[in-house]
Design a protein around this motif. Structure first.
Motif, short mmCIF file in Angstrom:
data_model
loop_
_atom_site.label_atom_id
_atom_site.label_comp_id
_atom_site.label_asym_id
_atom_site.label_seq_id
_atom_site.Cartn_x
_atom_site.Cartn_y
_atom_site.Cartn_z
N ILE A 143 0.97 -1.09 -0.21
CA ILE A 143 0.19 -0.57 -0.10
C ILE A 143 0.83 1.37 0.08
N GLY A 144 1.51 1.15 0.83
CA GLY A 144 2.90 2.25 0.74
C GLY A 144 3.82 2.80 -0.58
N ILE A 145 3.48 1.62 -1.33
CA ILE A 145 4.44 2.04 -2.39
C ILE A 145 3.83 2.47 -3.78
N ALA A 146 2.43 2.22 -3.34
CA ALA A 146 1.35 2.14 -4.27
C ALA A 146 1.36 4.32 -4.46
N HIS A 147 1.01 4.10 -3.48
CA HIS A 147 0.52 5.86 -2.57
C HIS A 147 1.98 6.67 -3.04
N VAL A 148 3.42 5.56 -3.44
CA VAL A 148 4.56 6.81 -3.57
C VAL A 148 4.63 6.59 -5.08
N ALA A 166 24.72 -10.52 -8.11
CA ALA A 166 25.78 -10.78 -8.98
C ALA A 166 25.28 -9.98 -10.66
N GLN A 167 24.61 -10.49 -10.87
CA GLN A 167 23.76 -10.51 -12.58
C GLN A 167 23.07 -9.21 -12.23
N THR A 168 22.87 -8.76 -11.66
CA THR A 168 21.75 -7.33 -12.15
C THR A 168 22.18 -6.53 -12.74
N ALA A 169 22.44 -5.84 -14.38
CA ALA A 169 22.26 -5.40 -14.95
C ALA A 169 22.13 -3.43 -14.55
N SER A 170 23.71 -3.25 -14.58
CA SER A 170 24.28 -1.82 -14.92
C SER A 170 23.18 -0.66 -14.75
N GLY A 171 22.78 -1.16 -16.42
CA GLY A 171 21.25 -0.15 -16.37
C GLY A 171 20.56 0.23 -15.48
N VAL A 172 19.87 -1.22 -14.77
CA VAL A 172 18.80 -1.72 -14.21
C VAL A 172 18.96 -0.94 -13.33
N LEU A 173 20.68 -1.83 -12.40
CA LEU A 173 20.93 -0.94 -11.27
C LEU A 173 20.50 0.35 -11.42
N ALA A 174 20.71 1.34 -11.94
CA ALA A 174 20.97 3.27 -12.33
C ALA A 174 19.59 3.40 -12.80
N GLY A 175 19.02 2.81 -13.19
CA GLY A 175 17.82 2.70 -14.18
C GLY A 175 16.28 3.11 -12.41
N MET A 176 16.67 2.13 -11.27
CA MET A 176 16.22 1.60 -10.41
C MET A 176 16.09 2.76 -9.63
N MET A 177 17.66 3.22 -9.63
CA MET A 177 18.31 3.82 -8.66
C MET A 177 16.95 6.00 -8.97
N GLU A 178 17.11 5.84 -10.71
CA GLU A 178 16.72 6.80 -11.28
C GLU A 178 15.12 7.72 -10.58
N LEU A 179 14.85 6.02 -11.02
CA LEU A 179 13.68 5.47 -10.75
C LEU A 179 13.05 6.22 -8.91
N SER A 202 14.76 8.81 -6.73
CA SER A 202 14.92 9.20 -6.79
C SER A 202 14.17 10.49 -7.62
N GLY A 203 13.37 9.84 -8.69
CA GLY A 203 12.16 10.90 -9.18
C GLY A 203 10.84 10.89 -8.68
N VAL A 204 10.13 10.03 -7.63
CA VAL A 204 9.42 9.64 -6.08
C VAL A 204 9.66 10.38 -5.35
N GLY A 205 10.77 11.31 -5.25
CA GLY A 205 10.75 11.81 -3.93
C GLY A 205 12.04 10.93 -2.62
N LYS A 206 12.10 9.80 -2.93
CA LYS A 206 13.04 9.30 -2.26
C LYS A 206 14.69 9.31 -2.39
N VAL A 207 15.65 8.77 -1.28
CA VAL A 207 16.42 9.08 -1.66
C VAL A 207 17.21 7.57 -1.24
N PRO A 208 17.70 6.35 -2.68
CA PRO A 208 18.30 5.84 -2.54
C PRO A 208 19.79 5.49 -1.79
#
Length: 340
Positions: free
Chosen positions: A18-23, A169-182, A184-190
């Motif tokens: 619920i909290g994540i959906a809210h964000v 160990a196998q997480t793509a660098s683009g996925v990590l960077a994209g998640m951090m950006e996503l 941050s874009g909704v006001g979180k501090v990753p």
């Protein structure tokens, strides 16, 4: 993921889901909230109705604090659709990002990821909100682990800014960077952290909470006194300075000697200084006064840094009522009996 806001699916309609959906709804994303449990139709309707009610209550609470115009609440709520588990296969292909928020039981997680992996698009990012399991354990439940990452949110997720992001160990660098950006874009501090039991905050707070309980057990102080001390003496400082920053501010040598004293007087090795503190002592990295500690202060305007930090602290004291003009008592400092 294109120029439009990614569509978010949250699998799990409990407090975290619920909290994540809210964000994400608050930030203007379309959200698909999916119940993660097999239930009767009546029970599913009840759970999803309660989730919608909780979302509405949280939003109107924030609006009552004048944090946003209450007229926007209905639009925010309209960003979220609610679904039963049986609808997952039909709903997940719409999602660009899927957050799993199922109960912390490994068998349940595996079943949930089996269904997510079979239904989500191949290009969708998948994240777990687990506070328990290692990222590679969960990634193994997917046939494309490169798109998976752990995102540990703190409750209440719609208020606490921090999200601890743990790539596998196998997480793509683009996925990590994209998640951090996503995030941050909704006001979180990753913040990124390695796969480790307890991530960052749970490890630190578990030690602090256990020590507070021991103080009660040993009769050192009442629960009320300990909580007052932790809020006013501990919490206020660490709202402005990070723990390692605080070590550098006061001096790593001070911590070293305090550790040794407590270790001896309390006859427990839980206060023994970690190797990195001893090594910093040996190498003269005692913090701000030596120019280096956990941080490097060389070439930095230390006076300006100290002033800015103290200004934040005083602003916080004023906001919470712990600071008053000259000659006027702070109500926060007056004992309850004097308020009568």
């Amino acid at each position: 993921m294109g120029m439009n806001k990614p569509v978010i699916a949250v699998v799990g309609a409990g407090r975290m889901g619920i909290g994540i959906a809210h964000v994400f709804a608050y930030a203007g994303h379309k959200v698909e909230l999916i119940d993660s449990k097999e239930r009767s139709k009546t029970e599913t309707e009840r759970v999803l109705k309660e989730a919608a009610g909780q979302m509405e209550n949280n939003l109107y609470f924030l609006a009552s604090l004048e944090l946003f115009d209450p007229s926007l609440a209905e639009k925010i709520l309209g960003q979220i659709d609610y679904h039963s588990l049986d609808e997952m296969e039909a709903v997940l292909p719409r999602a660009d990002v899927v957050f799993e928020a199922a109960p912390e039981i490994l068998e349940v997680k595996k079943d949930t990821f089996d269904r997510i992996g079979a239904s989500a698009r191949d290009d969708a990012w998948i994240a777990s909100t687990t506070s328990t399991f290692m990222v590679d354990t969960l990634a193994s439940f997917l046939d494309k682990p490169k798109r998976f990452v752990n995102t540990h949110w703190l409750n209440p997720a719609y208020l606490i800014p921090l999200v601890e992001v743990s790539p596998g160990a196998q997480t793509a660098s683009g996925v990590l960077a994209g998640m951090m950006e996503l995030l941050s874009g909704v006001g979180k501090v990753p913040v990124q952290c390695a796969a480790s039991p307890g991530f960052i905050v749970p490890r630190i707070q578990a030690l602090a909470m256990n020590e507070a309980a021991r103080l009660v057990q040993e009769g050192v102080a009442t629960p009320e006194a300990i909580d007052t001390a932790s809020r006013v003496g501990f919490g206020l400082r660490f709202a402005v300075l990070g723990l390692l920053e605080f070590i550098d501010w006061g001096g790593g040598d001070i911590l070293y000697y305090a550790d040794r004293y407590l270790e001896q007087e309390l006859s427990t090795d839980r206060y023994a200084p970690p190797d990195i503190i001893s090594e910093n002592m040996t190498n003269g990295r005692t913090g701000m006064k030596s120019g280096k500690g956990f941080y490097d202060f060389s070439g930095r305007d230390v006076t300006a840094y100290q002033r800015e930090t103290m200004r934040k602290f005083v602003d916080l004291l004023q906001h919470l009522g712990y600071w008053s003009p000259p000659g006027e008592p702070s109500l926060r400092g007056i004992s309850p009996s004097l308020h009568k």
